[in-house]
Design an enzyme around this catalytic site. Structure first.
Site, PDB file in Angstrom:
ATOM      1  N   HIS A  58       0.696  -1.328  -0.123  1.00  0.00           N
ATOM      2  CA  HIS A  58      -0.140  -0.188  -0.161  1.00  0.00           C
ATOM      3  C   HIS A  58       0.901   1.254   0.106  1.00  0.00           C
ATOM      4  O   HIS A  58       2.111   1.118   0.124  1.00  0.00           O
ATOM      5  CB  HIS A  58      -0.742  -0.088   1.243  1.00  0.00           C
ATOM      6  CG  HIS A  58      -0.056   0.158   2.521  1.00  0.00           C
ATOM      7  ND1 HIS A  58      -0.228  -1.092   3.344  1.00  0.00           N
ATOM      8  CD2 HIS A  58       0.524   0.945   3.180  1.00  0.00           C
ATOM      9  CE1 HIS A  58       0.485  -0.584   4.700  1.00  0.00           C
ATOM     10  NE2 HIS A  58       0.857   0.448   4.385  1.00  0.00           N
TER      11      HIS A  58
HETATM   12  C1  T46 Z   1       2.678   0.805   6.988  1.00  0.00           C
HETATM   13  C2  T46 Z   1       3.505  -0.688   7.140  1.00  0.00           C
HETATM   14  C3  T46 Z   1       5.011  -0.105   7.183  1.00  0.00           C
HETATM   15  C4  T46 Z   1      -4.480  -0.562  13.396  1.00  0.00           C
HETATM   16  O1  T46 Z   1      -5.562  -0.728  13.717  1.00  0.00           O
HETATM   17  N1  T46 Z   1      -3.683   0.618  13.879  1.00  0.00           N
HETATM   18  C5  T46 Z   1      -2.350   0.748  13.274  1.00  0.00           C
HETATM   19  O2  T46 Z   1      -1.493   1.656  13.963  1.00  0.00           O
HETATM   20  C6  T46 Z   1      -1.710  -0.272  12.276  1.00  0.00           C
HETATM   21  C7  T46 Z   1      -0.316   0.081  11.864  1.00  0.00           C
HETATM   22  C8  T46 Z   1      -2.685  -1.312  11.675  1.00  0.00           C
HETATM   23  N2  T46 Z   1      -3.952  -1.256  12.424  1.00  0.00           N
HETATM   24  C9  T46 Z   1      -4.736  -2.523  11.736  1.00  0.00           C
HETATM   25  C10 T46 Z   1      -4.935  -2.157  10.370  1.00  0.00           C
HETATM   26  C11 T46 Z   1      -5.120  -3.761   9.888  1.00  0.00           C
HETATM   27  O3  T46 Z   1      -6.376  -4.281  10.215  1.00  0.00           O
HETATM   28  O4  T46 Z   1      -3.905  -3.527  11.760  1.00  0.00           O
HETATM   29  C12 T46 Z   1      -4.115  -4.531  10.699  1.00  0.00           C
HETATM   30  C13 T46 Z   1      -3.172  -4.720   9.954  1.00  0.00           C
HETATM   31  O5  T46 Z   1      -2.473  -3.787   9.240  1.00  0.00           O
HETATM   32  P1  T46 Z   1      -1.787  -3.623   8.024  1.00  0.00           P
HETATM   33  O6  T46 Z   1      -2.488  -4.709   7.212  1.00  0.00           O
HETATM   34  O7  T46 Z   1      -1.859  -2.392   7.311  1.00  0.00           O
HETATM   35  O8  T46 Z   1      -0.123  -3.891   8.117  1.00  0.00           O
HETATM   36  P2  T46 Z   1       0.887  -3.809   7.200  1.00  0.00           P
HETATM   37  O9  T46 Z   1       2.147  -4.546   8.133  1.00  0.00           O
HETATM   38  O10 T46 Z   1       0.690  -4.153   5.805  1.00  0.00           O
HETATM   39  O11 T46 Z   1       1.365  -2.216   7.306  1.00  0.00           O
HETATM   40  C14 T46 Z   1       1.785  -1.484   8.361  1.00  0.00           C
HETATM   41  C15 T46 Z   1       1.008  -0.231   8.655  1.00  0.00           C
HETATM   42  O12 T46 Z   1      -0.235  -0.436   8.708  1.00  0.00           O
HETATM   43  C16 T46 Z   1       1.353   0.588   7.333  1.00  0.00           C
HETATM   44  O13 T46 Z   1       0.547   2.204   7.901  1.00  0.00           O
HETATM   45  O14 T46 Z   1       3.211   1.658   6.346  1.00  0.00           O
HETATM   46  O15 T46 Z   1       3.175  -1.123   8.128  1.00  0.00           O
END
Ligand code: T46
Length: 143
Positions: A58
């Site tokens: 993303h």
């Molecule tokens: C990024 C990369 C480097 C939350 O509820 N609060 C938070 O602060 C974060 C970071 C995530 N979430 C929830 C959103 C999703 O339902 O946790 C779940 C997993 O998040 P995501 O699939 O976005 O995780 P990554 O590892 O793909 O991405 C993360 C960060 O979300 C993103 O901002 O830049 O790490």
């Protein structure tokens, strides 16, 4: 020697590391000094035991972040819509800026890998661009 970064809205940040041969390392990050924004949120990602995991995939509209690999290693993929790069993240005191509108992926995690991220704002799902076609549209409109 760090691989030069050619993508837009990125860069390296090297933190001060205080080494004590017997007692380990201490690494310091200060907001507005080392990290180029006020830090509103910190999160870490661990237990990446599934070697085929791919995270990220993303970009963000406005959020700015700096990502570190504080243990082990992983491969960070960066894509500004024109240039693409793969960076091996394996230095605990060297982070990479994930600026606005920079598509990023994290993969090829080693065992015991731990990621640490400093973010400029609170979590806001509407700031995410999770669809690559939409990302290309946003880049086309705004760059
Ligand atoms: C990024 C990369 C480097 C939350 O509820 N609060 C938070 O602060 C974060 C970071 C995530 N979430 C929830 C959103 C999703 O339902 O946790 C779940 C997993 O998040 P995501 O699939 O976005 O995780 P990554 O590892 O793909 O991405 C993360 C960060 O979300 C993103 O901002 O830049 O790490």
């Amino acid at each position: 020697m760090l691989d030069p970064l050619s993508v837009k809205n990125s860069g390296y940040i090297t933190l001060k590391k205080v080494r004590d041969e017997r007692d380990g390392n201490l690494v310091i990050a200060e907001a507005m000094k080392d990290i180029p924004f006020e830090i509103k949120r910190v999160y870490f990602i661990n237990q990446l035991e599934n070697s085929v995991s791919i995270r990220g995939q993303h970009a963000h509209h406005e959020l700015e972040q700096v990502i570190f690999c504080i243990s082990g290693s992983f491969v960070l993929g960066l894509d500004d819509g024109v240039n693409k790069q793969r960076i091996i993240m394996n230095k605990d005191n060297v982070g990479v800026i994930l600026g606005k509108k920079l598509w990023h992926t994290m993969e090829e995690f080693s065992s015991g890998c731990v990621l640490l991220v400093f973010a400029s704002d609170y979590y806001n799902e509407s700031d995410y661009i999770r669809d690559y076609a939409e990302f290309q549209k946003v880049i086309g409109k705004n760059s």
